[in-house]
Structure formats: C-alpha cells, structure tokens
Design an enzyme around this catalytic site. Structure first.
Site, PDB file in Angstrom:
ATOM      1  N   HIS A 209       0.799  -1.235   0.000  1.00  0.00           N
ATOM      2  CA  HIS A 209       0.000   0.000   0.000  1.00  0.00           C
ATOM      3  C   HIS A 209       0.828   1.279   0.000  1.00  0.00           C
ATOM      4  O   HIS A 209       0.286   2.372   0.018  1.00  0.00           O
ATOM      5  CB  HIS A 209      -1.013   0.011   1.151  1.00  0.00           C
ATOM      6  CG  HIS A 209      -0.388   0.213   2.505  1.00  0.00           C
ATOM      7  ND1 HIS A 209       0.177  -0.809   3.214  1.00  0.00           N
ATOM      8  CD2 HIS A 209      -0.257   1.324   3.273  1.00  0.00           C
ATOM      9  CE1 HIS A 209       0.629  -0.340   4.359  1.00  0.00           C
ATOM     10  NE2 HIS A 209       0.397   0.955   4.421  1.00  0.00           N
TER      11      HIS A 209
HETATM   12  N1  UDP Z   1      -3.013  -6.064   9.172  1.00  0.00           N
HETATM   13  C1  UDP Z   1      -4.251  -6.686   9.365  1.00  0.00           C
HETATM   14  N2  UDP Z   1      -4.978  -7.044   8.262  1.00  0.00           N
HETATM   15  C2  UDP Z   1      -4.537  -6.854   6.988  1.00  0.00           C
HETATM   16  C3  UDP Z   1      -3.281  -6.221   6.801  1.00  0.00           C
HETATM   17  C4  UDP Z   1      -2.551  -5.827   7.915  1.00  0.00           C
HETATM   18  O1  UDP Z   1      -4.661  -6.916  10.503  1.00  0.00           O
HETATM   19  O2  UDP Z   1      -5.237  -7.211   6.034  1.00  0.00           O
HETATM   20  C5  UDP Z   1      -2.237  -5.619  10.343  1.00  0.00           C
HETATM   21  C6  UDP Z   1      -0.813  -6.159  10.384  1.00  0.00           C
HETATM   22  O3  UDP Z   1      -0.728  -7.379  11.001  1.00  0.00           O
HETATM   23  C7  UDP Z   1      -0.061  -5.122  11.150  1.00  0.00           C
HETATM   24  C8  UDP Z   1      -0.771  -3.846  10.787  1.00  0.00           C
HETATM   25  O4  UDP Z   1      -2.044  -4.228  10.270  1.00  0.00           O
HETATM   26  O5  UDP Z   1      -0.193  -5.347  12.535  1.00  0.00           O
HETATM   27  C9  UDP Z   1       0.065  -3.096   9.764  1.00  0.00           C
HETATM   28  O6  UDP Z   1      -0.695  -2.169   9.164  1.00  0.00           O
HETATM   29  P1  UDP Z   1      -0.258  -1.378   7.871  1.00  0.00           P
HETATM   30  O7  UDP Z   1       0.410  -2.292   6.923  1.00  0.00           O
HETATM   31  O8  UDP Z   1      -1.482  -0.649   7.450  1.00  0.00           O
HETATM   32  O9  UDP Z   1       0.721  -0.307   8.497  1.00  0.00           O
HETATM   33  P2  UDP Z   1       2.272  -0.118   8.450  1.00  0.00           P
HETATM   34  O10 UDP Z   1       2.894  -1.208   9.226  1.00  0.00           O
HETATM   35  O11 UDP Z   1       2.642  -0.127   7.020  1.00  0.00           O
HETATM   36  O12 UDP Z   1       2.463   1.215   9.089  1.00  0.00           O
END
Ligand code: UDP
Length: 361
Positions: A209
C-alpha cells in the site's frame, strides 16, 4: 493523571489496545490514572477500524473527530482543528500518540501548542527516506515530544543524535508485539481458507500500500505479474488495501496464483501470517510480526525504519524492483529459511513498562 490517547489508523488501533489494557489494570488497582480515547477518523472503513476495536476489545472511543480522507495537508489540518476543540472541551495532563500516521503528528502538535505534555510510543525510528509521509510525521512528532518510548536501542540512539535528553528516552520494547502475544491464542482461520484450499506452510501473503509501489498503475501491474510468476504454483493471498484497490479498479489481470481478498481483521490476518510459507509486503508493522513468528519476510522498500527486523529478524529488504525480489526469493528457495532471533524487550510487556514509567511522572 488524565491521559488522552489518540488513534487514527489501523496500525494505531493495534498499538493502543495493550496500552489501554495496562491503564485499566492500574486504574482497577487504584492508581491515579485514567484515559480518554480519541479516534480521529483517519481510517473509517469497517475492516480497517471497527473490526479492530471489536476483535481487540478496545473500548468505544469517547470522541470521534471523523476527519476521513483528504490530501496530506487537508487531513492534517482537519485533525488539528478538531483535536484542538476536543482538548478545550476535555482537558487532560498528557496526550499519548503512537506510530507515524498523520494523526500522530497533528495531535502531538496541537497538544504541545496547548502546553500539554506529549508522549510518543514507537519514537525514534527513522528510515532516512524523506519522500515517505511517515518519516516526516516521525521527525516532527519527535521534535516536540516530552516522553519518548522506543522499540529498540537504535531508535533511542537516533533520538540522542537529534539532541533529545537521555532522561526523556525510555527503551520499553514493542507494543505491536504485546498485542501479538496477547492474541496468539485467539487467532482464527479466515472463512475463505477452505474455499481456496489453503494448506499450512504452503501459501504466500502479499500486502502492498505504499505510494512508491502502488501509485503507478503500470509498475504495480508489473510487480504483481512478477510475484504471480515467482509463486510458482503456491497461492498468493493478497488482502487489498483501499489505496491499492483504487488503483487496481480498472485493471483486469488473469493471475495464476494471486487471489484478491478484502483487508483482513487482526485475528484472521495473524492466522494467515503465522501459517504462511513467506510474506511479501511493504508494511513496517508486518515485518515486526514476521520477525517474532519466524516467518520469512520480503520487504518491497529501499529503506526500513526497523533495521532490527533485518539484522536480527527474518526480514529481507529487497527494494522495489521485481528483479531483485526474484533474486532474493530464489536465494531463499535454495538456502531455506534463515534462523532469526527476537529483538531485545519484544517480550509482550512494553505497555506495562510504559504505564509504570508514566505513573512515576
Ligand atoms: N493487518 C491486518 N490485516 C490486513 C493487513 C494488515 O490486521 O489485512 C495488520 C498487520 O498485522 C499489522 C498492521 O495491520 O499489525 C500493519 O498495518 P499497515 O500495513 O497498514 O501499516 P504499516 O505497518 O505499514 O504502518
């Protein structure tokens, strides 16, 4: 002590859950601590927000600022205006922000300008990549934070380099891992497990994303076709983030292995990660979870603000070219899984440490 806790986006909800539990525990034991939860409304889709509140037993927010989408500046400005009024109506002693989203930075700024103390959980991490909105949010937030809670010694050192007073920095561990450890016994097979005939250890999880991977339709297509080919018969479960979905809306590719699914709730997603063959992602948080679960993770980014996931954990930084992913993935197929370790203090107790420290202030 009255704490206002701010959460705006999916990774924030996962981080505040154990912090709130620790506050409630202390409150029940008679400590002088209470909280008010403010949801800024940055993520408002049910499967990016409500599901996490339900599954992680997070209390309903006391206030929802309902800012919704917008450009970076529109969203930041809307959060600031609404949060200022929120703090006028509901005064507190300290504002606690987590992570690196626009809500983190916007609410920290508002709080500081109202002469309130600011605590930042997951402070000090740096990718060095100023094209990432998250990096700007991290730097701005940390420049006005009073109490830094860090996930690693590297993050604490970064803050010292930026001139923070060592007395303000507390290396406490990782609240995302608190949530993981508190919920590992509750993870659930997603309802499509049978539909797609998934087998433990024999499918890949894909999430993308970040603007650098998804905003250009043609390069996203190239990346997906490359991943579809390297999967070589293994199914690739791809929970499609709304940002990515918007780009792929008009693209119709006939994949052999990739299967699009909705963004998953926490319990189903953790089940999928824990039982996967490998993960391909551009998320930072997921590379922490795969590190603790010992699942091979390939991160489609050129930098990481979480270096311990690559030096200690199972994460490999592959850049954003499909060619490099193919190279690293084939090395993994040849050499097998790397034996990763778990970073210091990623032990499920970070939230307790944070609240114990706040109670001494
Ligand atoms: N996550 C979730 N469902 C999904 C994708 C991600 O529960 O379909 C969780 C994942 O396990 C992690 C968090 O969302 O704990 C990460 O979110 P994201 O990728 O939006 O944020 P980033 O880490 O990139 O800041």
């Amino acid at each position: 002590m009255k704490i206002t806790i701010v959460a705006g986006a999916r990774p924030n909800f996962i981080k505040i859950a154990p912090i709130i539990k620790s506050i409630q525990k202390k409150e029940n034991e008679g400590a002088n601590i209470s909280f008010r939860l403010v949801h800024t409304g940055q993520h408002y889709d049910k499967n990016l927000s409500d599901t996490f509140f339900e599954e992680l037993n997070i209390p309903q927010p006391n206030s929802n600022l309902e800012v919704k989408s917008g450009s970076q500046s529109q969203q930041t400005a809307a959060i600031m205006v609404a949060f200022e009024q929120e703090l006028i109506d509901n005064p507190c002693d300290l504002v606690l922000v987590v992570g690196d989203v626009n809500s983190t930075m916007a609410c920290a700024l508002v709080a500081k300008k109202m002469n309130l103390k600011v605590a930042h959980v997951e402070a000090g991490i740096r990718s060095g990549d100023m094209t990432m909105p998250e990096e700007i949010n991290r730097i701005v937030t940390d420049s006005i934070t009073d109490y830094f809670f860090t996930t690693s010694e590297t993050a604490s050192e970064n803050l010292l380099k930026y001139g923070a007073d060592p007395k303000q920095i507390h290396f406490v561990g990782n609240v995302m891992i608190d949530t993981l450890m508190q919920n590992l016994g509750r993870i659930q097979k997603p309802d499509f497990w049978e539909t797609y005939d998934l087998e433990t250890g024999n499918y890949i999880i894909l999430t993308l994303h970040r603007p650098s991977n998804v905003d250009e339709e043609a390069s996203l297509q190239k990346l997906l076709l490359g991943i579809d080919a390297l999967a070589n018969g293994k199914k690739v479960i791809f929970p499609v983030h709304p940002r990515t979905k918007a780009i792929l809306e008009n693209t119709n590719i006939d994949f052999k292995n990739i299967i699009y699914v909705e963004p998953q709730g926490y319990l189903a997603f953790m089940y999928l990660i824990k039982n996967s063959f490998a993960v391909i992602t551009d998320s930072g948080g997921i590379s922490e979870e795969t590190t603790v679960l010992g699942i091979p993770c390939f991160t489609m980014r050129t930098t990481t603000e979480r270096p311990e996931t690559t030096t200690i954990g199972t994460n490999v930084l592959v850049g954003i070219s499909i060619e490099n992913l193919e190279k690293e993935f084939h090395l993994f197929l040849q050499n097998g899984k790397r034996n990763g370790g778990i970073p210091n203090l990623w032990d499920g107790k970070a939230s307790e440490r944070i609240i114990d420290i706040l109670l001494t202030l």
